[in-house]
Design an enzyme around this catalytic site. Sequence first.
Site, PDB file in Angstrom:
ATOM      1  N   THR A  28      36.339  35.390  42.599  1.00  0.00           N
ATOM      2  CA  THR A  28      36.867  36.722  42.668  1.00  0.00           C
ATOM      3  C   THR A  28      36.104  37.553  41.721  1.00  0.00           C
ATOM      4  OG1 THR A  28      38.832  36.192  43.467  1.00  0.00           O
ATOM      5  CG2 THR A  28      38.769  38.378  42.827  1.00  0.00           C
ATOM      6  N   TYR A  54      45.774  39.282  52.623  1.00  0.00           N
ATOM      7  CA  TYR A  54      46.147  40.213  53.676  1.00  0.00           C
ATOM      8  C   TYR A  54      47.076  39.870  54.729  1.00  0.00           C
ATOM      9  CZ  TYR A  54      45.315  44.667  56.242  1.00  0.00           C
ATOM     10  OH  TYR A  54      45.654  45.937  56.676  1.00  0.00           O
ATOM     11  N   TYR A 111      43.226  27.695  45.788  1.00  0.00           N
ATOM     12  CA  TYR A 111      43.513  28.482  44.854  1.00  0.00           C
ATOM     13  C   TYR A 111      44.413  29.604  45.097  1.00  0.00           C
ATOM     14  CZ  TYR A 111      41.944  32.943  42.013  1.00  0.00           C
ATOM     15  OH  TYR A 111      41.723  33.978  41.327  1.00  0.00           O
ATOM     16  N   ARG A 118      46.759  38.874  44.273  1.00  0.00           N
ATOM     17  CA  ARG A 118      45.605  39.399  45.039  1.00  0.00           C
ATOM     18  C   ARG A 118      45.894  39.094  46.698  1.00  0.00           C
ATOM     19  NH1 ARG A 118      41.044  40.882  42.849  1.00  0.00           N
ATOM     20  NH2 ARG A 118      40.689  40.626  40.473  1.00  0.00           N
ATOM     21  N   LYS A 155      43.998  25.555  41.580  1.00  0.00           N
ATOM     22  CA  LYS A 155      43.968  26.716  40.458  1.00  0.00           C
ATOM     23  C   LYS A 155      44.852  27.628  40.646  1.00  0.00           C
ATOM     24  CE  LYS A 155      41.154  30.575  38.957  1.00  0.00           C
ATOM     25  NZ  LYS A 155      40.264  31.722  39.329  1.00  0.00           N
ATOM     26  N   ILE A 196      40.286  27.670  34.882  1.00  0.00           N
ATOM     27  CA  ILE A 196      38.991  28.331  35.480  1.00  0.00           C
ATOM     28  C   ILE A 196      39.188  29.890  34.864  1.00  0.00           C
ATOM     29  CG2 ILE A 196      38.077  29.399  37.311  1.00  0.00           C
ATOM     30  CD1 ILE A 196      38.594  26.731  38.889  1.00  0.00           C
TER      31      ILE A 196
END
Length: 293
Positions: free
Chosen positions: A46, A109, A135, A140, A164, A206
Amino acid sequence: MQSFIGTGVALVTPFKKDFSVDTEALVRIVNHVIEGGVEYLVVLGTTGEPATLTEDEKELVIDTIAKANNGRLPLVLGVGGNDTAAVVNELKTRDFSRFSAILSVSPYYNKPTQEGIYRHFSAVAQASPLPVILYNVPARTGSNVLPSTILRLANEYNNIIAVKEAAGDIVQAMKIIQHKPKDFLVISGDDMIALPMVLAGGAGVISVIGEGFPKEFSEMIRLGLQRKTDEAYAVHYKIADSIDMIFEQGNPGGIKQIHKAMGLSEHTVRLPLVEVNEELAVRIDSFVKSLGY
Protein backbone atom coordinates in the site's frame (compact mmCIF):
# COMPACT_ATOMS: atom_id res chain seq x y z
CA MET A 1 10.39 -18.39 6.97
CA GLN A 2 13.42 -17.28 8.96
CA SER A 3 13.88 -14.62 6.27
CA PHE A 4 10.79 -12.83 7.55
CA ILE A 5 11.70 -12.60 11.22
CA GLY A 6 12.67 -9.04 12.09
CA THR A 7 11.99 -5.86 10.16
CA GLY A 8 10.62 -5.62 6.66
CA VAL A 9 9.95 -2.23 5.12
CA ALA A 10 7.08 -1.31 2.80
CA LEU A 11 8.89 0.68 0.13
CA VAL A 12 7.43 3.93 -1.24
CA THR A 13 7.35 4.81 -4.90
CA PRO A 14 9.12 8.18 -5.10
CA PHE A 15 7.86 10.62 -7.72
CA LYS A 16 9.48 13.64 -9.33
CA LYS A 17 7.68 16.98 -9.21
CA ASP A 18 6.08 16.11 -12.55
CA PHE A 19 4.63 12.92 -10.94
CA SER A 20 6.79 10.53 -12.94
CA VAL A 21 8.51 7.66 -11.12
CA ASP A 22 11.90 8.78 -9.76
CA THR A 23 14.08 5.70 -10.19
CA GLU A 24 17.23 7.42 -8.92
CA ALA A 25 15.49 8.33 -5.67
CA LEU A 26 14.14 4.80 -5.38
CA VAL A 27 17.68 3.41 -5.59
CA ARG A 28 18.77 5.82 -2.84
CA ILE A 29 15.90 4.71 -0.62
CA VAL A 30 16.63 1.01 -1.19
CA ASN A 31 20.27 1.54 -0.22
CA HIS A 32 19.22 3.64 2.79
CA VAL A 33 17.07 0.90 4.28
CA ILE A 34 19.47 -1.95 3.46
CA GLU A 35 22.40 -0.10 4.99
CA GLY A 36 20.16 0.61 7.98
CA GLY A 37 20.00 -3.10 8.77
CA VAL A 38 16.48 -4.23 7.87
CA GLU A 39 15.86 -7.89 7.08
CA TYR A 40 13.66 -7.75 3.94
CA LEU A 41 11.91 -5.43 1.50
CA VAL A 42 8.24 -5.28 0.51
CA VAL A 43 7.55 -4.10 -3.04
CA LEU A 44 4.25 -2.54 -4.20
CA GLY A 45 2.51 -2.72 -0.86
CA THR A 46 0.00 0.00 0.00
CA THR A 47 2.81 2.43 0.86
CA GLY A 48 4.09 2.09 -2.72
CA GLU A 49 0.86 3.67 -4.09
CA PRO A 50 0.19 0.79 -6.55
CA ALA A 51 -3.41 1.93 -7.00
CA THR A 52 -2.19 4.92 -9.04
CA LEU A 53 0.62 3.19 -10.94
CA THR A 54 0.22 1.91 -14.50
CA GLU A 55 1.28 -1.65 -15.29
CA ASP A 56 4.41 -0.32 -17.00
CA GLU A 57 5.24 1.78 -13.94
CA LYS A 58 4.80 -1.22 -11.67
CA GLU A 59 7.28 -3.16 -13.76
CA LEU A 60 9.67 -0.20 -13.64
CA VAL A 61 9.42 -0.11 -9.85
CA ILE A 62 9.99 -3.86 -9.56
CA ASP A 63 12.99 -3.79 -11.89
CA THR A 64 14.54 -0.78 -10.16
CA ILE A 65 14.23 -2.27 -6.68
CA ALA A 66 15.45 -5.71 -7.76
CA LYS A 67 18.52 -4.26 -9.46
CA ALA A 68 19.30 -1.93 -6.55
CA ASN A 69 18.86 -4.75 -4.05
CA ASN A 70 21.13 -7.01 -6.14
CA GLY A 71 20.21 -10.09 -4.13
CA ARG A 72 21.16 -8.59 -0.77
CA LEU A 73 17.80 -9.06 0.94
CA PRO A 74 14.67 -11.16 0.34
CA LEU A 75 11.96 -9.38 -1.65
CA VAL A 76 8.22 -9.68 -1.01
CA LEU A 77 5.76 -8.58 -3.72
CA GLY A 78 2.31 -7.20 -3.03
CA VAL A 79 -0.24 -9.21 -5.01
CA GLY A 80 -3.79 -8.61 -3.90
CA GLY A 81 -7.14 -7.15 -4.86
CA ASN A 82 -10.87 -7.44 -4.57
CA ASP A 83 -11.38 -9.58 -7.67
CA THR A 84 -10.29 -13.10 -6.73
CA ALA A 85 -10.11 -14.27 -10.34
CA ALA A 86 -7.82 -11.38 -11.30
CA VAL A 87 -5.49 -12.07 -8.36
CA VAL A 88 -5.34 -15.75 -9.24
CA ASN A 89 -4.57 -14.89 -12.87
CA GLU A 90 -1.69 -12.63 -11.81
CA LEU A 91 -0.31 -15.39 -9.58
CA LYS A 92 -0.39 -17.82 -12.49
CA THR A 93 1.16 -15.51 -15.08
CA ARG A 94 3.65 -13.17 -13.37
CA ASP A 95 7.38 -13.88 -13.17
CA PHE A 96 8.21 -14.29 -9.49
CA SER A 97 11.82 -15.40 -9.96
CA ARG A 98 13.21 -12.42 -8.02
CA PHE A 99 10.86 -12.78 -5.06
CA SER A 100 10.73 -14.94 -1.95
CA ALA A 101 7.05 -14.46 -0.96
CA ILE A 102 3.90 -12.53 -1.77
CA LEU A 103 1.92 -10.21 0.50
CA SER A 104 -1.79 -10.44 -0.24
CA VAL A 105 -4.31 -8.04 1.24
CA SER A 106 -7.80 -9.07 2.25
CA PRO A 107 -10.33 -8.00 -0.41
CA TYR A 108 -11.35 -4.36 0.01
CA TYR A 109 -14.56 -2.49 -0.84
CA ASN A 110 -16.62 -5.66 -1.41
CA LYS A 111 -16.76 -6.31 2.37
CA PRO A 112 -16.93 -10.13 2.12
CA THR A 113 -18.01 -12.37 4.98
CA GLN A 114 -15.44 -14.46 6.83
CA GLU A 115 -16.34 -17.39 4.58
CA GLY A 116 -15.76 -15.20 1.52
CA ILE A 117 -12.38 -14.11 2.87
CA TYR A 118 -11.48 -17.74 3.57
CA ARG A 119 -12.41 -18.84 0.06
CA HIS A 120 -10.53 -15.90 -1.49
CA PHE A 121 -7.31 -16.76 0.32
CA SER A 122 -7.83 -20.47 -0.36
CA ALA A 123 -7.80 -19.64 -4.07
CA VAL A 124 -4.70 -17.46 -3.58
CA ALA A 125 -2.88 -20.23 -1.71
CA GLN A 126 -3.72 -22.82 -4.36
CA ALA A 127 -2.53 -20.55 -7.19
CA SER A 128 0.57 -19.02 -5.62
CA PRO A 129 4.00 -20.37 -6.60
CA LEU A 130 5.49 -18.65 -3.55
CA PRO A 131 4.78 -18.59 0.19
CA VAL A 132 1.88 -16.29 1.09
CA ILE A 133 1.78 -13.61 3.79
CA LEU A 134 -1.83 -12.66 4.53
CA TYR A 135 -2.50 -8.96 5.13
CA ASN A 136 -5.27 -7.83 7.46
CA VAL A 137 -5.81 -4.05 7.52
CA PRO A 138 -9.46 -3.32 8.37
CA ALA A 139 -9.01 0.47 8.25
CA ARG A 140 -8.35 0.17 4.51
CA THR A 141 -10.41 -2.86 3.51
CA GLY A 142 -13.61 -2.27 5.46
CA SER A 143 -13.58 -5.77 6.94
CA ASN A 144 -11.60 -7.46 9.69
CA VAL A 145 -10.11 -10.91 9.12
CA LEU A 146 -10.93 -12.58 12.41
CA PRO A 147 -8.38 -14.74 14.24
CA SER A 148 -10.53 -17.81 13.58
CA THR A 149 -10.27 -17.23 9.82
CA ILE A 150 -6.53 -16.59 9.92
CA LEU A 151 -5.99 -19.72 12.01
CA ARG A 152 -8.21 -21.78 9.71
CA LEU A 153 -6.10 -20.74 6.72
CA ALA A 154 -2.81 -21.21 8.58
CA ASN A 155 -3.76 -24.76 9.56
CA GLU A 156 -5.07 -25.80 6.15
CA TYR A 157 -2.43 -24.38 3.79
CA ASN A 158 1.26 -25.00 4.37
CA ASN A 159 2.24 -22.22 1.98
CA ILE A 160 0.38 -19.59 4.02
CA ILE A 161 3.30 -18.83 6.28
CA ALA A 162 2.41 -15.57 8.02
CA VAL A 163 -0.02 -12.76 8.58
CA LYS A 164 0.71 -9.05 8.54
CA GLU A 165 -1.72 -8.10 11.29
CA ALA A 166 -2.65 -4.42 11.08
CA ALA A 167 -5.94 -4.21 12.90
CA GLY A 168 -4.21 -2.14 15.59
CA ASP A 169 -5.62 -4.52 18.19
CA ILE A 170 -3.00 -6.13 20.44
CA VAL A 171 -5.60 -8.48 21.96
CA GLN A 172 -6.57 -9.80 18.51
CA ALA A 173 -2.88 -10.28 17.68
CA MET A 174 -2.32 -12.17 20.92
CA LYS A 175 -5.21 -14.54 20.15
CA ILE A 176 -3.56 -15.44 16.84
CA ILE A 177 -0.17 -15.86 18.52
CA GLN A 178 -1.68 -18.05 21.23
CA HIS A 179 -3.35 -20.51 18.87
CA LYS A 180 -1.22 -20.40 15.70
CA PRO A 181 0.70 -23.37 14.27
CA LYS A 182 4.26 -23.51 15.57
CA ASP A 183 6.00 -22.13 12.48
CA PHE A 184 3.34 -19.58 11.47
CA LEU A 185 4.59 -15.98 11.77
CA VAL A 186 2.53 -13.11 13.19
CA ILE A 187 4.00 -9.91 11.79
CA SER A 188 2.91 -6.50 13.01
CA GLY A 189 1.53 -4.12 10.41
CA ASP A 190 1.25 -1.31 12.95
CA ASP A 191 4.49 0.46 13.86
CA MET A 192 3.27 1.78 17.19
CA ILE A 193 2.45 -1.66 18.61
CA ALA A 194 5.16 -3.61 16.79
CA LEU A 195 7.32 -3.97 19.89
CA PRO A 196 4.48 -5.16 22.18
CA MET A 197 3.49 -7.69 19.51
CA VAL A 198 7.06 -8.98 19.30
CA LEU A 199 7.26 -9.30 23.07
CA ALA A 200 3.94 -11.20 23.02
CA GLY A 201 5.43 -13.73 20.59
CA GLY A 202 5.25 -12.00 17.22
CA ALA A 203 7.93 -12.38 14.56
CA GLY A 204 8.58 -8.74 13.75
CA VAL A 205 7.07 -6.01 11.60
CA ILE A 206 6.46 -4.78 8.09
CA SER A 207 7.11 -1.15 8.77
CA VAL A 208 6.64 2.32 7.34
CA ILE A 209 8.69 4.31 9.86
CA GLY A 210 11.44 1.73 9.40
CA GLU A 211 11.87 3.15 5.92
CA GLY A 212 12.77 6.49 7.46
CA PHE A 213 14.78 5.33 10.46
CA PRO A 214 15.82 1.78 9.53
CA LYS A 215 18.80 1.61 11.86
CA GLU A 216 16.82 2.57 14.95
CA PHE A 217 13.64 0.66 14.19
CA SER A 218 15.26 -2.60 13.11
CA GLU A 219 17.51 -2.52 16.18
CA MET A 220 14.43 -2.03 18.38
CA ILE A 221 12.80 -5.11 16.86
CA ARG A 222 15.96 -7.18 17.28
CA LEU A 223 16.20 -6.13 20.93
CA GLY A 224 12.56 -7.15 21.38
CA LEU A 225 13.18 -10.55 19.81
CA GLN A 226 16.13 -10.96 22.20
CA ARG A 227 13.81 -10.06 25.11
CA LYS A 228 15.92 -7.02 25.99
CA THR A 229 12.78 -5.16 26.96
CA ASP A 230 14.16 -2.02 28.60
CA GLU A 231 16.64 -1.38 25.80
CA ALA A 232 13.97 -1.96 23.16
CA TYR A 233 11.48 0.40 24.76
CA ALA A 234 14.16 3.07 25.08
CA VAL A 235 14.43 3.05 21.28
CA HIS A 236 10.67 2.88 20.87
CA TYR A 237 10.07 6.02 22.92
CA LYS A 238 12.90 7.80 21.13
CA ILE A 239 11.09 7.53 17.79
CA ALA A 240 7.43 7.09 18.85
CA ASP A 241 6.45 10.70 18.11
CA SER A 242 7.56 10.27 14.51
CA ILE A 243 5.24 7.28 14.09
CA ASP A 244 2.26 9.43 15.04
CA MET A 245 3.43 12.20 12.73
CA ILE A 246 3.87 10.13 9.59
CA PHE A 247 0.32 8.78 9.80
CA GLU A 248 -1.31 12.02 10.96
CA GLN A 249 -2.27 13.09 7.44
CA GLY A 250 -2.14 9.72 5.71
CA ASN A 251 0.38 7.28 4.34
CA PRO A 252 2.75 7.68 2.47
CA GLY A 253 2.66 11.47 2.67
CA GLY A 254 4.34 11.47 6.09
CA ILE A 255 7.15 9.05 5.30
CA LYS A 256 7.81 10.86 2.02
CA GLN A 257 8.28 14.07 4.00
CA ILE A 258 10.93 12.26 6.08
CA HIS A 259 12.67 11.20 2.88
CA LYS A 260 12.56 14.79 1.61
CA ALA A 261 14.06 16.04 4.87
CA MET A 262 16.85 13.47 4.48
CA GLY A 263 17.51 14.50 0.88
CA LEU A 264 16.49 11.10 -0.49
CA SER A 265 13.54 12.14 -2.64
CA GLU A 266 10.78 14.65 -3.24
CA HIS A 267 7.65 14.39 -1.10
CA THR A 268 5.34 14.13 -4.13
CA VAL A 269 2.31 11.83 -3.97
CA ARG A 270 -0.39 11.23 -6.57
CA LEU A 271 -4.01 12.30 -6.22
CA PRO A 272 -6.24 11.60 -4.47
CA LEU A 273 -3.42 11.71 -1.92
CA VAL A 274 -1.76 15.05 -1.17
CA GLU A 275 1.47 16.08 0.53
CA VAL A 276 1.45 16.83 4.26
CA ASN A 277 0.69 20.46 5.06
CA GLU A 278 3.37 22.99 5.95
CA GLU A 279 2.79 22.82 9.71
CA LEU A 280 3.26 19.04 9.84
CA ALA A 281 6.20 19.21 7.43
CA VAL A 282 7.98 21.60 9.80
CA ARG A 283 7.43 19.23 12.72
CA ILE A 284 8.65 16.22 10.75
CA ASP A 285 11.71 18.08 9.49
CA SER A 286 12.53 19.16 13.04
CA PHE A 287 12.26 15.59 14.31
CA VAL A 288 14.55 14.30 11.56
CA LYS A 289 17.14 16.91 12.51
CA SER A 290 16.81 16.04 16.20
CA LEU A 291 17.94 12.49 15.42
CA GLY A 292 21.02 13.80 13.66
CA TYR A 293 20.03 13.23 10.03
